[in-house]
Design a protein around this motif. Structure first.
Motif, PDB file in Angstrom:
ATOM      1  N   LEU A   1      95.444  -1.423  14.229  1.00  0.00           N
ATOM      2  CA  LEU A   1      94.177  -1.840  13.622  1.00  0.00           C
ATOM      3  C   LEU A   1      94.201  -1.663  12.104  1.00  0.00           C
ATOM      4  CD1 LEU A   1      91.642  -0.359  16.192  1.00  0.00           C
ATOM      5  CD2 LEU A   1      92.203  -2.771  15.849  1.00  0.00           C
ATOM      6  N   GLY A   2      95.017  -0.722  11.621  1.00  0.00           N
ATOM      7  CA  GLY A   2      95.136  -0.463  10.193  1.00  0.00           C
ATOM      8  C   GLY A   2      96.068  -1.416   9.473  1.00  0.00           C
ATOM      9  N   GLY A   3      96.593  -2.389  10.178  1.00  0.00           N
ATOM     10  CA  GLY A   3      97.396  -3.402   9.511  1.00  0.00           C
ATOM     11  C   GLY A   3      98.873  -3.388   9.852  1.00  0.00           C
ATOM     12  N   GLN A   4      99.325  -2.482  10.683  1.00  0.00           N
ATOM     13  CA  GLN A   4     100.745  -2.443  11.045  1.00  0.00           C
ATOM     14  C   GLN A   4     100.999  -3.302  12.283  1.00  0.00           C
ATOM     15  OE1 GLN A   4     102.332   1.506  11.325  1.00  0.00           O
ATOM     16  NE2 GLN A   4     101.272   2.206   9.496  1.00  0.00           N
ATOM     17  N   ARG A   5     100.593  -4.559  12.202  1.00  0.00           N
ATOM     18  CA  ARG A   5     100.694  -5.461  13.351  1.00  0.00           C
ATOM     19  C   ARG A   5     102.109  -5.962  13.602  1.00  0.00           C
ATOM     20  NH1 ARG A   5      95.355  -7.375  11.411  1.00  0.00           N
ATOM     21  NH2 ARG A   5      93.903  -6.568  12.956  1.00  0.00           N
ATOM     22  N   GLU A   6     102.934  -5.926  12.604  1.00  0.00           N
ATOM     23  CA  GLU A   6     104.277  -6.482  12.731  1.00  0.00           C
ATOM     24  C   GLU A   6     105.275  -5.498  13.340  1.00  0.00           C
ATOM     25  OE1 GLU A   6     104.698  -9.696  12.226  1.00  0.00           O
ATOM     26  OE2 GLU A   6     102.569  -9.716  11.739  1.00  0.00           O
ATOM     27  N   ARG A   7     104.827  -4.340  13.696  1.00  0.00           N
ATOM     28  CA  ARG A   7     105.702  -3.327  14.267  1.00  0.00           C
ATOM     29  C   ARG A   7     106.268  -3.837  15.597  1.00  0.00           C
ATOM     30  NH1 ARG A   7     103.726   2.858  14.883  1.00  0.00           N
ATOM     31  NH2 ARG A   7     105.732   3.726  15.429  1.00  0.00           N
ATOM     32  N   PRO A   8     107.584  -3.736  15.792  1.00  0.00           N
ATOM     33  CA  PRO A   8     108.171  -4.228  17.053  1.00  0.00           C
ATOM     34  C   PRO A   8     107.737  -3.373  18.249  1.00  0.00           C
ATOM     35  CG  PRO A   8     109.819  -3.078  15.745  1.00  0.00           C
ATOM     36  CD  PRO A   8     108.573  -3.158  14.904  1.00  0.00           C
ATOM     37  N   ALA A   9     107.782  -3.983  19.412  1.00  0.00           N
ATOM     38  CA  ALA A   9     107.458  -3.250  20.638  1.00  0.00           C
ATOM     39  C   ALA A   9     108.419  -2.086  20.789  1.00  0.00           C
ATOM     40  CB  ALA A   9     107.568  -4.184  21.839  1.00  0.00           C
ATOM     41  N   GLN A  10     107.933  -1.012  21.361  1.00  0.00           N
ATOM     42  CA  GLN A  10     108.783   0.152  21.570  1.00  0.00           C
ATOM     43  C   GLN A  10     108.494   0.773  22.925  1.00  0.00           C
ATOM     44  OE1 GLN A  10     107.299   2.188  18.049  1.00  0.00           O
ATOM     45  NE2 GLN A  10     106.346   3.725  19.324  1.00  0.00           N
ATOM     46  N   ARG A  11     109.468   1.433  23.446  1.00  0.00           N
ATOM     47  CA  ARG A  11     109.324   2.144  24.715  1.00  0.00           C
ATOM     48  C   ARG A  11     109.209   3.623  24.393  1.00  0.00           C
ATOM     49  NH1 ARG A  11     112.118   0.713  30.091  1.00  0.00           N
ATOM     50  NH2 ARG A  11     110.343  -0.578  29.911  1.00  0.00           N
ATOM     51  N   ILE A  12     108.186   4.258  24.931  1.00  0.00           N
ATOM     52  CA  ILE A  12     107.957   5.678  24.696  1.00  0.00           C
ATOM     53  C   ILE A  12     108.005   6.382  26.041  1.00  0.00           C
ATOM     54  CG2 ILE A  12     106.345   7.406  23.821  1.00  0.00           C
ATOM     55  CD1 ILE A  12     105.214   5.197  21.986  1.00  0.00           C
ATOM     56  N   ALA A  13     108.823   7.401  26.140  1.00  0.00           N
ATOM     57  CA  ALA A  13     108.935   8.167  27.384  1.00  0.00           C
ATOM     58  C   ALA A  13     108.226   9.512  27.218  1.00  0.00           C
ATOM     59  CB  ALA A  13     110.401   8.394  27.730  1.00  0.00           C
TER      60      ALA A  13
END
Length: 144
Positions: free
Chosen positions: A116-128
């Protein structure tokens, strides 16, 4: 849902057919848990275990167990997800798949705020996140 995927993969790795009729993952509500557990108890070949994937569904499953006169773990083994008062207070107590719920929520909120703060281009990530099995008295070995 990751739990369903794990269930399916376990059967596949064992070379067994996946019993699709036992997978009930359309909702996590109390009413759904009650209705579906009751249906499972009515099956000609009743399952040997139920994994209640959320605290609300667990309440419904426990209500069905009580109404149907089913014994845990005598008639059916029961596994819940995450620590809750109902899971810990149930005589046994219930075996749990314990996840870091607070950490999951905190991470989800942080990622949402970043987006929401503008970091929309961040690639998808998997978090365990860490998951632990807490053995209670609600499971017995499958009869031979």
């Amino acid at each position: 849902m990751n739990g369903v995927r794990g269930f399916v993969e376990a059967f596949q790795r064992s070379g067994l057919p996946v019993p699709q009729d036992l997978i009930r993952s359309q909702s996590l509500s109390v009413d759904f848990g009650f209705r579906e557990a009751t249906a499972l108890f009515q099956m000609k070949e009743r399952p040997t275990a139920i994994i209640a994937a959320g605290n609300r569904i667990l309440v419904g499953v426990l209500r069905a167990i009580q109404q149907q006169g089913v014994s845990v773990p005598g008639d059916i083994s029961l596994i819940g997800c995450d620590r809750s008062d109902v899971a810990l207070l149930y005589p046994g107590p219930i075996t749990l798949i314990d996840r870091a719920v607070e950490e999951i929520g905190r991470t989800a909120a942080q990622l949402l705020l970043e987006r929401l703060g503008g970091q929309r281009e961040r690639p998808a990530q998997r978090i365990a996140f860490p998951t632990h099995l807490i053995l209670g008295g609600s499971c017995l070995p499958v009869p031979k």
